[in-house]
Design an enzyme around this catalytic site. Sequence first.
Site, mmCIF file in Angstrom:
data_model
loop_
_atom_site.group_PDB
_atom_site.id
_atom_site.type_symbol
_atom_site.label_atom_id
_atom_site.label_comp_id
_atom_site.label_asym_id
_atom_site.label_seq_id
_atom_site.Cartn_x
_atom_site.Cartn_y
_atom_site.Cartn_z
ATOM 1 N N ASP A 200 30.768 47.700 77.603
ATOM 2 C CA ASP A 200 30.133 46.749 76.709
ATOM 3 C C ASP A 200 29.480 45.731 77.628
ATOM 4 O O ASP A 200 30.176 44.913 78.232
ATOM 5 C CB ASP A 200 31.174 46.082 75.810
ATOM 6 C CG ASP A 200 30.507 45.224 74.757
ATOM 7 O OD1 ASP A 200 29.675 44.392 75.147
ATOM 8 O OD2 ASP A 200 30.796 45.402 73.563
ATOM 9 N N HIS A 201 28.164 45.820 77.780
ATOM 10 C CA HIS A 201 27.563 45.047 78.875
ATOM 11 C C HIS A 201 27.691 43.541 78.675
ATOM 12 O O HIS A 201 27.551 42.785 79.618
ATOM 13 C CB HIS A 201 26.119 45.499 79.137
ATOM 14 C CG HIS A 201 25.108 44.952 78.181
ATOM 15 N ND1 HIS A 201 24.847 45.504 76.961
ATOM 16 C CD2 HIS A 201 24.282 43.885 78.279
ATOM 17 C CE1 HIS A 201 23.895 44.816 76.353
ATOM 18 N NE2 HIS A 201 23.541 43.829 77.129
ATOM 19 N N HIS A 263 29.406 43.954 71.022
ATOM 20 C CA HIS A 263 29.195 42.781 71.873
ATOM 21 C C HIS A 263 29.788 41.494 71.278
ATOM 22 O O HIS A 263 30.511 40.773 71.942
ATOM 23 C CB HIS A 263 27.694 42.535 72.101
ATOM 24 C CG HIS A 263 26.953 43.720 72.637
ATOM 25 N ND1 HIS A 263 27.482 44.574 73.571
ATOM 26 C CD2 HIS A 263 25.701 44.194 72.392
ATOM 27 C CE1 HIS A 263 26.588 45.507 73.874
ATOM 28 N NE2 HIS A 263 25.506 45.300 73.164
HETATM 29 C C1 BG6 Z 1 21.962 46.405 73.296
HETATM 30 C C2 BG6 Z 1 21.373 46.651 71.950
HETATM 31 O O1 BG6 Z 1 23.295 46.830 73.332
HETATM 32 O O2 BG6 Z 1 21.905 45.025 73.593
HETATM 33 C C3 BG6 Z 1 19.950 46.148 71.899
HETATM 34 O O3 BG6 Z 1 21.401 48.035 71.650
HETATM 35 C C4 BG6 Z 1 19.868 44.714 72.338
HETATM 36 O O4 BG6 Z 1 19.399 46.294 70.593
HETATM 37 C C5 BG6 Z 1 20.601 44.514 73.647
HETATM 38 O O5 BG6 Z 1 18.509 44.376 72.473
HETATM 39 C C6 BG6 Z 1 20.689 43.044 73.968
HETATM 40 O O6 BG6 Z 1 21.214 42.882 75.256
HETATM 41 P P1 BG6 Z 1 20.948 41.568 76.063
HETATM 42 O O7 BG6 Z 1 21.760 41.719 77.295
HETATM 43 O O8 BG6 Z 1 19.491 41.496 76.302
HETATM 44 O O9 BG6 Z 1 21.422 40.452 75.169
#
Ligand code: BG6
Length: 524
Positions: A200-201, A263
């Site tokens: 989960d980044h 997230h």
């Molecule tokens: C991803 C989603 O997991 O996270 C995308 O699938 C989203 O739709 C993205 O744009 C957002 O990531 P960050 O790091 O730019 O907030």
Amino acid sequence: MTPEMENPLREEMRMERKAPPCAVVIFGASGDLNKRKLTPALYSLYQQHLLSNGFAMIGFTRTKMDHQAFRNLMTEATKEFAEGGIGDPAVWNSFSEKLFYVAGDPTDPSAYQELKELLSSLDREQGTACNRVFYLSTPPELYAPIVKQLGAAGISKASTPDSWVRIIIEKPFGYDLSTAIKLNSEVASVFDEEQVYRIDHYLGKETVQNILVFRFANGIFEPIWNRNFIDHVQITAAEAVGAGDRVGYYEASGALRDMIQNHLMQVFSLVAMEPPVSLDANAIRDEKQKVMMAVYPFTHDEVPRFAVRGQYGPGTSNGKPVPGFREEIKSFNAKSKGHQYNEESDAPTYAMVRLMVNNWRWAGVPFFIRSGKRMPKRVSEVAIQFKRVPHLLFKQTKADRIEPNSLVIRVQPDEGITLKFGAKMPGQAMHIREVNMDFQYGQQFGHHSPEAYERLLLDCMLGDPTLFARWDMVEKGWELLGPVLDTWSEERATFPSYDAGSWGPTEADEFIAHGAPHRRWRKP
Ligand code: BG6
């Protein structure tokens, strides 16, 4: 801290966290995620000398190409997407010699024999020491087939007493509770839970990791981190972009699945959890899970009192006219020779939920969690809204609009933390204005935070699962949001419900103020 003091410390931290030898196999290596994030992240680790000499990466996709063609593809991707491009060409060249490629159908056993042979030869020639990370960065329907083939090829388990095999699985982990359980049992039939890293980044973002430090390394916040002082919490992940090229994925997924189930639930659990007994991965994950267990499980009938959905229609973004979501689907369909998506789609491009945590700390404190595409700007934050003062001493002095204090943790961009409070404006009269006490990462630490994927890839190679989602939490997330997903798929929506470039449907504004008119969505 002076630079002289800082350098040895950095050096020590770096030495502590160098990856052991290993081969990283990326399934779906010609896809966007690898090009934009994974290869640039691995290259950045290499540039920082955080990878072992015994490192190799293998790209695995269907497209026929040789090692060199794959290296060329990654060179172009890194030039385009890595923060500093490829930088020193000599460094890139030595890194790119560690890139290899296997072409094959992910469901074809013979491709895995080829992979197995390549892995063994890399152990001998590159010193990868029989350690492997398999990274599933393919469309989710391929996760189970790949796992099955890895098991059948006999490469899912460590082949020597000192080596290890781990698998990183991208989101979405399932489409709902039952598909997530099915996928998990398919994975569990081949890999042990200790081998599985559900990525989960958001957990790799510095500012999200800092929530624990902020709460538990400081004495002054924890005593007020509860129902006695906090009125409510707002967690926002807003994006200015629309669904764009991803209308197909987004049409099936929608904002609740795409951002909230994973997230934002993770962020919520870090904000709401009790202090862990240690920094051990399971001690932290136990506390996160405990707070998930305390969330009130609303039923189908209660969904309207707990969730709101929305979808953008045409509007403006950064001063330019932009189409609505359904118009984007129409133009996608017009161009597509293949699959056609539903032009009357009810996919929510905006979703919000209210979570109530039934425990001593949080009873009665709503957590409002929202995410949307085509909002006025890209901003992710956690806002702790404190209670109003118990008695308004300054009522007669034009200060009747004193805002209650709030503490805003800016996850991105402009990473930092702001405490908002009222201050007397200079002058003879008693005028009060809200002012900010501000901490900014960039200003304070003077260098860029590492990309989330760098941190998470390194953690996995080091065998630290703290910042990965444990199965019980993924399962609980799907379980809690299941009634919303079901209700929204059963009942047609009246869409579009907000203009592109606005803060979402008015229904969400009415929702937050319901029964508590002082509550308003922040417009960060
Ligand atoms: C991803 C989603 O997991 O996270 C995308 O699938 C989203 O739709 C993205 O744009 C957002 O990531 P960050 O790091 O730019 O907030």
